[in-house]
Motif scaffolding. Structure first.
Motif, PDB file in Angstrom:
ATOM      1  N   VAL A   1     -91.618 -68.354   6.745  1.00 28.15           N
ATOM      2  CA  VAL A   1     -90.906 -68.676   5.501  1.00 28.15           C
ATOM      3  C   VAL A   1     -91.077 -67.481   4.566  1.00 28.15           C
ATOM      4  CG1 VAL A   1     -90.640 -70.292   3.586  1.00 28.15           C
ATOM      5  CG2 VAL A   1     -91.303 -71.143   5.839  1.00 28.15           C
ATOM      6  N   ASP A   2     -89.953 -66.847   4.250  1.00 31.58           N
ATOM      7  CA  ASP A   2     -89.929 -65.627   3.435  1.00 31.58           C
ATOM      8  C   ASP A   2     -89.767 -66.036   1.973  1.00 31.58           C
ATOM      9  OD1 ASP A   2     -89.253 -63.262   2.156  1.00 31.58           O
ATOM     10  OD2 ASP A   2     -87.594 -62.758   3.508  1.00 31.58           O
ATOM     11  N   GLU A   3     -90.872 -66.011   1.237  1.00 32.44           N
ATOM     12  CA  GLU A   3     -90.864 -66.500  -0.146  1.00 32.44           C
ATOM     13  C   GLU A   3     -90.790 -65.363  -1.166  1.00 32.44           C
ATOM     14  OE1 GLU A   3     -92.982 -70.842   0.307  1.00 32.44           O
ATOM     15  OE2 GLU A   3     -94.237 -69.223  -0.471  1.00 32.44           O
ATOM     16  N   ALA A   4     -89.838 -64.451  -0.964  1.00 32.53           N
ATOM     17  CA  ALA A   4     -89.702 -63.306  -1.875  1.00 32.53           C
ATOM     18  C   ALA A   4     -89.460 -63.754  -3.322  1.00 32.53           C
ATOM     19  CB  ALA A   4     -88.562 -62.404  -1.397  1.00 32.53           C
ATOM     20  N   TYR A   5     -88.821 -64.932  -3.492  1.00 30.05           N
ATOM     21  CA  TYR A   5     -88.437 -65.370  -4.852  1.00 30.05           C
ATOM     22  C   TYR A   5     -89.128 -66.651  -5.294  1.00 30.05           C
ATOM     23  CZ  TYR A   5     -84.857 -61.948  -3.874  1.00 30.05           C
ATOM     24  OH  TYR A   5     -84.218 -60.787  -3.557  1.00 30.05           O
ATOM     25  N   ILE A   6     -90.214 -67.022  -4.608  1.00 33.59           N
ATOM     26  CA  ILE A   6     -90.819 -68.330  -4.848  1.00 33.59           C
ATOM     27  C   ILE A   6     -91.400 -68.478  -6.254  1.00 33.59           C
ATOM     28  CG2 ILE A   6     -93.180 -67.830  -4.040  1.00 33.59           C
ATOM     29  CD1 ILE A   6     -91.062 -70.950  -3.259  1.00 33.59           C
TER      30      ILE A   6
ATOM     31  N   SER B   1     -78.007 -64.929   4.756  1.00 32.97           N
ATOM     32  CA  SER B   1     -79.432 -64.867   4.501  1.00 32.97           C
ATOM     33  C   SER B   1     -79.808 -63.412   4.241  1.00 32.97           C
ATOM     34  CB  SER B   1     -80.161 -65.421   5.729  1.00 32.97           C
ATOM     35  OG  SER B   1     -81.534 -65.459   5.506  1.00 32.97           O
ATOM     36  N   TYR B   2     -81.085 -63.113   4.321  1.00 30.51           N
ATOM     37  CA  TYR B   2     -81.527 -61.732   4.101  1.00 30.51           C
ATOM     38  C   TYR B   2     -80.982 -60.871   5.239  1.00 30.51           C
ATOM     39  CZ  TYR B   2     -84.799 -57.939   2.903  1.00 30.51           C
ATOM     40  OH  TYR B   2     -85.364 -56.755   2.530  1.00 30.51           O
ATOM     41  N   SER B   3     -80.198 -59.850   4.893  1.00 29.04           N
ATOM     42  CA  SER B   3     -79.470 -59.130   5.941  1.00 29.04           C
ATOM     43  C   SER B   3     -80.355 -58.173   6.751  1.00 29.04           C
ATOM     44  CB  SER B   3     -78.263 -58.400   5.352  1.00 29.04           C
ATOM     45  OG  SER B   3     -78.651 -57.634   4.245  1.00 29.04           O
TER      46      SER B   3
ATOM     47  N   GLY C   1     -94.781 -53.569   1.527  1.00 25.29           N
ATOM     48  CA  GLY C   1     -93.636 -54.396   1.149  1.00 25.29           C
ATOM     49  C   GLY C   1     -93.532 -55.543   2.140  1.00 25.29           C
ATOM     50  N   SER C   2     -92.845 -56.624   1.759  1.00 22.93           N
ATOM     51  CA  SER C   2     -92.732 -57.707   2.733  1.00 22.93           C
ATOM     52  C   SER C   2     -91.814 -57.298   3.872  1.00 22.93           C
ATOM     53  CB  SER C   2     -92.334 -59.031   2.088  1.00 22.93           C
ATOM     54  OG  SER C   2     -91.189 -58.898   1.324  1.00 22.93           O
ATOM     55  N   ASP C   3     -90.975 -56.283   3.672  1.00 23.80           N
ATOM     56  CA  ASP C   3     -90.178 -55.780   4.795  1.00 23.80           C
ATOM     57  C   ASP C   3     -91.080 -55.336   5.949  1.00 23.80           C
ATOM     58  OD1 ASP C   3     -87.781 -56.225   3.512  1.00 23.80           O
ATOM     59  OD2 ASP C   3     -87.532 -54.156   2.842  1.00 23.80           O
ATOM     60  N   ASP C   4     -92.143 -54.636   5.614  1.00 20.82           N
ATOM     61  CA  ASP C   4     -93.105 -54.192   6.623  1.00 20.82           C
ATOM     62  C   ASP C   4     -93.779 -55.402   7.277  1.00 20.82           C
ATOM     63  OD1 ASP C   4     -94.845 -52.305   7.998  1.00 20.82           O
ATOM     64  OD2 ASP C   4     -96.393 -52.759   6.518  1.00 20.82           O
TER      65      ASP C   4
ATOM     66  N   MET D   1     -94.282 -49.809  -5.549  1.00 20.73           N
ATOM     67  CA  MET D   1     -95.598 -49.671  -4.909  1.00 20.73           C
ATOM     68  C   MET D   1     -95.577 -50.124  -3.457  1.00 20.73           C
ATOM     69  SD  MET D   1     -98.411 -48.483  -6.156  1.00 20.73           S
ATOM     70  CE  MET D   1     -97.890 -47.084  -7.101  1.00 20.73           C
ATOM     71  N   ARG D   2     -94.533 -50.903  -3.079  1.00 16.33           N
ATOM     72  CA  ARG D   2     -94.377 -51.397  -1.712  1.00 16.33           C
ATOM     73  C   ARG D   2     -95.578 -52.227  -1.259  1.00 16.33           C
ATOM     74  NH1 ARG D   2     -90.862 -52.609  -1.361  1.00 16.33           N
ATOM     75  NH2 ARG D   2     -90.403 -52.510   0.844  1.00 16.33           N
ATOM     76  N   ILE D   3     -95.642 -53.453  -1.747  1.00 17.50           N
ATOM     77  CA  ILE D   3     -96.720 -54.353  -1.348  1.00 17.50           C
ATOM     78  C   ILE D   3     -96.143 -55.729  -0.980  1.00 17.50           C
ATOM     79  CG2 ILE D   3     -98.908 -55.465  -2.032  1.00 17.50           C
ATOM     80  CD1 ILE D   3     -99.131 -53.289  -4.238  1.00 17.50           C
TER      81      ILE D   3
ATOM     82  N   GLN E   1     -94.879 -63.283   1.122  1.00 18.80           N
ATOM     83  CA  GLN E   1     -94.478 -63.034  -0.272  1.00 18.80           C
ATOM     84  C   GLN E   1     -94.537 -61.536  -0.576  1.00 18.80           C
ATOM     85  OE1 GLN E   1     -96.461 -65.542  -3.165  1.00 18.80           O
ATOM     86  NE2 GLN E   1     -96.017 -67.434  -2.021  1.00 18.80           N
ATOM     87  N   THR E   2     -93.997 -61.170  -1.737  1.00 19.67           N
ATOM     88  CA  THR E   2     -93.901 -59.748  -2.090  1.00 19.67           C
ATOM     89  C   THR E   2     -94.298 -59.486  -3.536  1.00 19.67           C
ATOM     90  OG1 THR E   2     -92.352 -57.894  -2.329  1.00 19.67           O
ATOM     91  CG2 THR E   2     -91.432 -60.077  -2.629  1.00 19.67           C
ATOM     92  N   PHE E   3     -94.714 -58.269  -3.812  1.00 17.36           N
ATOM     93  CA  PHE E   3     -95.006 -57.843  -5.187  1.00 17.36           C
ATOM     94  C   PHE E   3     -93.767 -57.223  -5.832  1.00 17.36           C
ATOM     95  CE2 PHE E   3     -99.854 -57.380  -5.654  1.00 17.36           C
ATOM     96  CZ  PHE E   3    -100.109 -58.350  -4.704  1.00 17.36           C
ATOM     97  N   SER E   4     -92.668 -57.138  -5.068  1.00 22.19           N
ATOM     98  CA  SER E   4     -91.510 -56.376  -5.547  1.00 22.19           C
ATOM     99  C   SER E   4     -90.725 -57.078  -6.644  1.00 22.19           C
ATOM    100  CB  SER E   4     -90.558 -56.097  -4.388  1.00 22.19           C
ATOM    101  OG  SER E   4     -91.196 -55.312  -3.414  1.00 22.19           O
ATOM    102  N   LYS E   5     -90.745 -58.401  -6.658  1.00 23.26           N
ATOM    103  CA  LYS E   5     -89.923 -59.113  -7.625  1.00 23.26           C
ATOM    104  C   LYS E   5     -90.775 -59.677  -8.753  1.00 23.26           C
ATOM    105  CE  LYS E   5     -86.851 -58.600  -4.147  1.00 23.26           C
ATOM    106  NZ  LYS E   5     -86.799 -58.808  -2.705  1.00 23.26           N
ATOM    107  N   SER E   6     -91.508 -60.763  -8.497  1.00 27.09           N
ATOM    108  CA  SER E   6     -92.236 -61.407  -9.589  1.00 27.09           C
ATOM    109  C   SER E   6     -93.367 -60.548 -10.160  1.00 27.09           C
ATOM    110  CB  SER E   6     -92.789 -62.753  -9.124  1.00 27.09           C
ATOM    111  OG  SER E   6     -93.607 -62.592  -7.982  1.00 27.09           O
TER     112      SER E   6
HETATM  113  C1  LIG Z   1     -86.610 -58.323  -1.609  1.00 25.87           C
HETATM  114  C2  LIG Z   1     -86.736 -59.155  -0.377  1.00 25.87           C
HETATM  115  C3  LIG Z   1     -87.650 -58.848   0.636  1.00 25.87           C
HETATM  116  C4  LIG Z   1     -88.406 -57.565   0.763  1.00 25.87           C
HETATM  117  O1  LIG Z   1     -89.036 -57.107  -0.292  1.00 25.87           O
HETATM  118  P1  LIG Z   1     -90.094 -55.932  -0.210  1.00 25.87           P
HETATM  119  O2  LIG Z   1     -89.724 -55.069  -1.359  1.00 25.87           O
HETATM  120  O3  LIG Z   1     -89.999 -55.231   1.104  1.00 25.87           O
HETATM  121  O4  LIG Z   1     -91.393 -56.621  -0.385  1.00 25.87           O
HETATM  122  C5  LIG Z   1     -87.782 -59.717   1.697  1.00 25.87           C
HETATM  123  N1  LIG Z   1     -87.032 -60.824   1.787  1.00 25.87           N
HETATM  124  C6  LIG Z   1     -86.124 -61.134   0.853  1.00 25.87           C
HETATM  125  C7  LIG Z   1     -85.325 -62.367   1.014  1.00 25.87           C
HETATM  126  C8  LIG Z   1     -85.938 -60.297  -0.248  1.00 25.87           C
HETATM  127  O5  LIG Z   1     -85.002 -60.583  -1.143  1.00 25.87           O
END
Ligand SMILES: *Cc1c(COP(=O)(O)O)cnc(C)c1O
Length: 353
Positions: free
Chosen positions: A179-184, A109-111, A84-87, A216-218, A205-210
């Motif tokens: 630059v955290d592009e979770a929603y790009i 921002s992202y808490s 996940g991008s958290d990791d 799967m946590r990527i 970037q993350t696989f969690s949204k788009s």
């Molecule tokens: C959802 C989100 C993440 C983390 O997503 P992962 O599921 O860990 O990939 C990171 N930053 C922002 C701003 C998010 O909204």
């Protein structure tokens, strides 16, 4: 207090959105994708041989890294993957934010950012968003130990144009900028090409949204090979095998299907644009979102009460009980059907307030 308690590291954890159980509920609270992952993912899952689970996975996740390198047209030395991008972002805080000077990120921002900063003992400062909930680039021109912000920002959904991202980079040559592009992928323009020009830029970037694969946590980061090497060194100093084998294989499958990816992201964007019209007509106001959620406020309806009323109807949205956010709701864009159910409820509800 028992003596051993004195040695416990005390932290205030990040609070994720609820994951309520049940089949009839409408879940618009954690920005998940309402559509399934690419069809190739289901196929690869069916064909997976559990015999392969006997061995440790590839510690470098090379099949996934190669798929990403091909998709984004960058060398694989420029890519880091994580659980996940958290990791990825947590690892990046640990790797790059080791200054006595404060790391800068927006107050709204992202808490998770302040949580990692506290966990790792990183000094930080949080410039306030302006009156329209926008990041002011000039707030990031001051001396600092690093910069991190989401683009688009969360929970506002506002996208900062790339020339402003570049302004921040130009003023921050001596620290790492994340630059955290979770929603790009929902309409913004990625700063990824700028990683060629700015060696100190890490795009995450993350696989969690788009890509519809939150479970799967990527996540992944793109940047100069020296940044990626430093991140990997920290990762291998903590846990060599972060990403499991199914995530590596299924993640690579997801990346390969660009057509399906385009299809679901454009469908979500279309639903979002309709949501702007429908919610606007109901009297809601919101910043202009470039994400898969809207951050809405209503003049007459208290967000806290509306949140509770929606929950009673099994419609889950996100409420943040904190200053400046506590009269808004973050609503994830669901399927058209889910959104219709939401509008129908809101229409009736607003007659009562
Ligand atoms: C959802 C989100 C993440 C983390 O997503 P992962 O599921 O860990 O990939 C990171 N930053 C922002 C701003 C998010 O909204």
């Amino acid at each position: 207090m028992r003596p051993w308690e004195a040695n416990i590291r005390r932290v205030v954890p990040y609070v994720p959105g609820d994951q309520p159980k049940g089949s009839r509920l409408i879940k618009l609270n954690t920005n998940e994708n309402p559509y399934p992952p690419a069809p190739g993912v289901a196929k690869a899952l069916r064909e997976m041989d559990p015999e392969a689970f006997r061995k440790y996975p590839d510690p470098s996740s090379s099949c996934l890294v190669e798929a990403l390198a091909a998709r984004y047209g960058v060398d694989k030395e420029r890519i880091f993957v994580g659980v996940g991008s958290d990791d990825v972002i947590g690892m990046a805080f640990l790797t790059f934010f080791n200054s006595e000077k404060p790391v800068l990120f927006p107050d709204i921002s992202y808490s998770f950012y302040p949580v990692w900063a506290d966990l790792f003992g990183i000094p930080h400062k949080t410039p306030a968003l302006d009156g329209e909930f926008k990041i002011r680039p000039e707030d990031y021109y001051q001396e600092n130990g690093g910069v991190v912000f989401p683009n688009p920002n969360a929970p506002t959904g506002i996208f900062m144009p790339l020339n402003q991202v570049e302004d921040i980079l130009r003023h921050n040559r001596d620290v790492v900028v994340i630059v955290d592009e979770a929603y790009i992928d929902f309409g913004g323009t990625s700063a990824l090409p700028l990683t060629e020009k700015y060696e100190n830029l890490l795009v995450v970037q993350t696989f969690s949204k788009s890509r519809a694969m939150a479970g799967m946590r990527i996540g992944f980061a793109v940047g100069h090979p020296d940044l990626i090497r430093a991140l990997s060194d920290v990762k291998y100093s903590y846990n060599s095998y972060t990403m499991n084998l199914p995530s590596q294989i299924l993640g690579a499958e997801a990346v390969k299907d660009q057509v399906y990816f385009q299809e679901i992201t454009s469908r979500i964007i279309a639903t979002r644009e309709r949501a702007k019209e429908r919610l606007g007509a109901l009297g809601f106001t919101f910043p202009d979102s470039m994400t898969n959620f809207l951050f809405v406020t209503h003049e007459r309806a208290s967000a806290r009460e509306l949140f509770a009323a929606l929950k009673r109807e099994q419609i889950y949205v996100r409420y943040f009980d904190q200053p400046r956010l506590d009269n808004s709701l973050r609503i994830t864009i669901g399927t058209d059907g889910e959104m219709e159910a939401l509008y129908a409820f809101l229409e009736n509800y607003l007659k009562t307030v």
